[in-house]
Each structure stands twice: as structure tokens, then as C-alpha cells.
Design an enzyme around this catalytic site. Structure first.
Site, short mmCIF file in Angstrom:
data_model
loop_
_atom_site.label_atom_id
_atom_site.label_comp_id
_atom_site.label_asym_id
_atom_site.label_seq_id
_atom_site.Cartn_x
_atom_site.Cartn_y
_atom_site.Cartn_z
N LYS A 96 1.01 -1.05 -0.21
CA LYS A 96 -0.16 -0.12 -0.06
C LYS A 96 0.88 1.44 0.06
O LYS A 96 1.77 1.52 0.96
CB LYS A 96 -0.94 -0.03 1.27
CG LYS A 96 -1.54 1.21 1.26
CD LYS A 96 -2.31 1.50 2.74
CE LYS A 96 -3.17 2.81 3.04
NZ LYS A 96 -3.87 2.70 4.18
N ALA A 183 -10.05 4.50 4.90
CA ALA A 183 -9.70 5.66 5.67
C ALA A 183 -11.11 6.28 5.71
O ALA A 183 -11.84 6.41 4.77
CB ALA A 183 -8.65 6.55 5.27
#
Length: 255
Positions: A96, A183
Site C-alpha cells: 500500500k 480511511a
């Protein structure tokens, strides 16, 4: 089940491993989530400094797809260096790419993210960039060759859910690679909402680790994501602006 690169993900929930109260809670939450993908910050591991604690010491990583992130990187060069550390340690099935551009909002830097992805792709990584919900950037990164895009729902750790549904919907609609919403997810409702829009998966951490009961919340997130995916596949009814009776009108002539 879906694929990122050549990796098969059994669950659409990708779980972060930080901020848990203790290792037992972490282990039970992972179990309850039924995920097979664990993400973690390389800087929190003892990969380059054996004096640091290993927050994953009690987890058999062979049972999971390891998904390290480059959190704390502020430049492409730093992100690449962190990815290399994870790869050499053997805990990098995919990476990531997280390059933060602003310390207050923790929003990702699009320019440094793009440059880091370009180099890591050339080096053979399975690359998944964390981005804001920038429709154009998502498409440019896909054209570059990334294996998934990871637009935020809202800033990291805020738990505000989806701030910009329109842009997120555009990214999902126009993407030919998996879209993992990452997120800002605060509740199973938020996760379900993202999945109903057509996201391929959800990455979350704080929503579970920060809950009053992380183990129950991990299960709730699993169920919310599953429900959202089923809803997306089933196809919701169109929104209408006039009422429409659900009961048939036939047989009312006797009134």
C-alpha cells in the site's frame, strides 16, 4: 472472492493491525473479521531495528496475505525505501503506497504517490496506492499499471464515513482495477454504504481497534460489508419522487 494482481482475497474486508489494546484482542478481532489480508505500517515493525516490538509476533503471517504500508513516508523516495525493507523481510505480498502530503489532514500527496507507484511497478511490486477521491488521479494511476486504487472515504481516523459520494462513485464506475475504500470508515453502516456503491473491498483499522468491543465490531464490519456487496449485486430500486403503492389496486371495485 476477488483478485488484486495474482492474489486471491477470500474476504472483502482488509484489516489493519495497529492500535489494539493488547495482542489477545487483536487476535480475536482478526478471527472475528474472517479476513485473509492484514495491513501494517512497516515503521512499526522490527524489520530494520530489532529493538522495536513486533505487534504481529502472535500472528502466523503464513495464513494471511501480508499488505504492508508506507505510512510516515512524505516523499516517493521514502515510500520506495520502506517498500524495499518490507520486501527483503519477506512480508510484502503487495504494497500500500501511502505518501502523506499534509500533517494536519493527513491527506495523500498525489505527485509523490504517482512517482512512487511508477518505480515500484518497474520493480515488480503489486501496487495499491492510497489516494484522495480524485477521479483523474485514480484513472492516471490505473493507466500507469497499479493493481488497485484505494480512495479515502474521509481523512484517516476521523470516522466520518463517505464525505464525497459523487467522486467515489465516479472512481468506482470508471475503474477497471479493484477499488478498495480506505480511511474514514467509522461504522458498519459506512462500510455497507461504500460496498453498495460498488466498491470491491474496505480497508479499516481504527473503526475496529478503537471500538468499545473490537471483537464484536470486527464481526459487525464483516457482516456490513457482506450486506453491502449483496445489495450492490442485487440492485436497489430506483429513487422516485412520487409515492407508489406496494399493494395492487385490482379488486377495489366493491368499495
Amino acid at each position: 472472492m476477488f483478485k488484486i494482481g495474482n492474489l486471491e482475497l477470500q474476504s472483502r474486508l482488509l484489516l489493519g493491525t495497529g492500535k489494539f489494546e493488547n495482542e489477545d484482542v487483536q487476535t480475536e478481532a482478526i478471527k472475528a473479521s474472517e479476513t485473509n489480508v492484514l495491513t501494517f505500517a512497516v515503521r512499526r515493525m522490527n524489520l530494520y531495528d530489532k529493538n522495536l516490538p513486533n505487534p504481529l509476533a502472535n500472528i502466523n503471517l503464513k495464513d494471511f496475505i501480508t499488505f504492508p504500508n508506507t505510512a510516515s513516508a512524505k516523499t516517493a523516495e521514502e515510500a520506495i525505501r520502506i517498500a524495499e525493507i518490507a520486501k527483503h523481510a519477506g512480508v510484502c505480498d503487495m504494497i500500500k503506497v501511502e505518501v502523506i502530503g499534509d500533517d494536519e489532514t493527513l491527506l495523500p500527496d498525489p505527485f509523490e504517490t504517482y512517482e512512487a507507484c511508477k518505480v515500484l511497478l518497474e520493480r515488480g511490486y503489486i501496487v495499491c496506492p492510497y489516494i484522495s477521491n480524485d477521479v483523474v488521479l485514480a484513472k492516471r494511476l490505473e493507466d500507469l499499471g497499479v493493481h488497485a486504487v484505494m480512495p479515502l472515504a474521509s481523512p484517516i481516523g476521523t470516522g466520518r464515513g463517505i464525505n464525497n459520494q459523487l467522486n467515489l462513485s465516479y472512481i468506482i464506475k470508471n475503474s477497471n482495477v479493484p477499488v478498495i475504500v480506505d480511511a474514514g470508515i467509522g461504522s458498519p453502516k459506512d462500510a455497507c454504504h461504500a460496498m453498495e456503491l460498488g466498491a470491491d473491498g474496505i480497508l479499516l483499522n481504527t473503526a475496529v481497534s478503537g471500538a468499545k468491543d473490537p471483537v464484536k465490531m470486527a464481526e459487525a464490519m464483516k457482516l456490513g460489508i457482506h450486506a453491502g456487496r449483496l445489495s450492490y449485486e442485487a440492485g436497489r430500486i430506483p429513487v422516485k419522487y412520487t409515492a407508489q403503492a406496494s399493494s395492487p389496486t385490482e379488486g377495489l371495485g366493491f368499495l
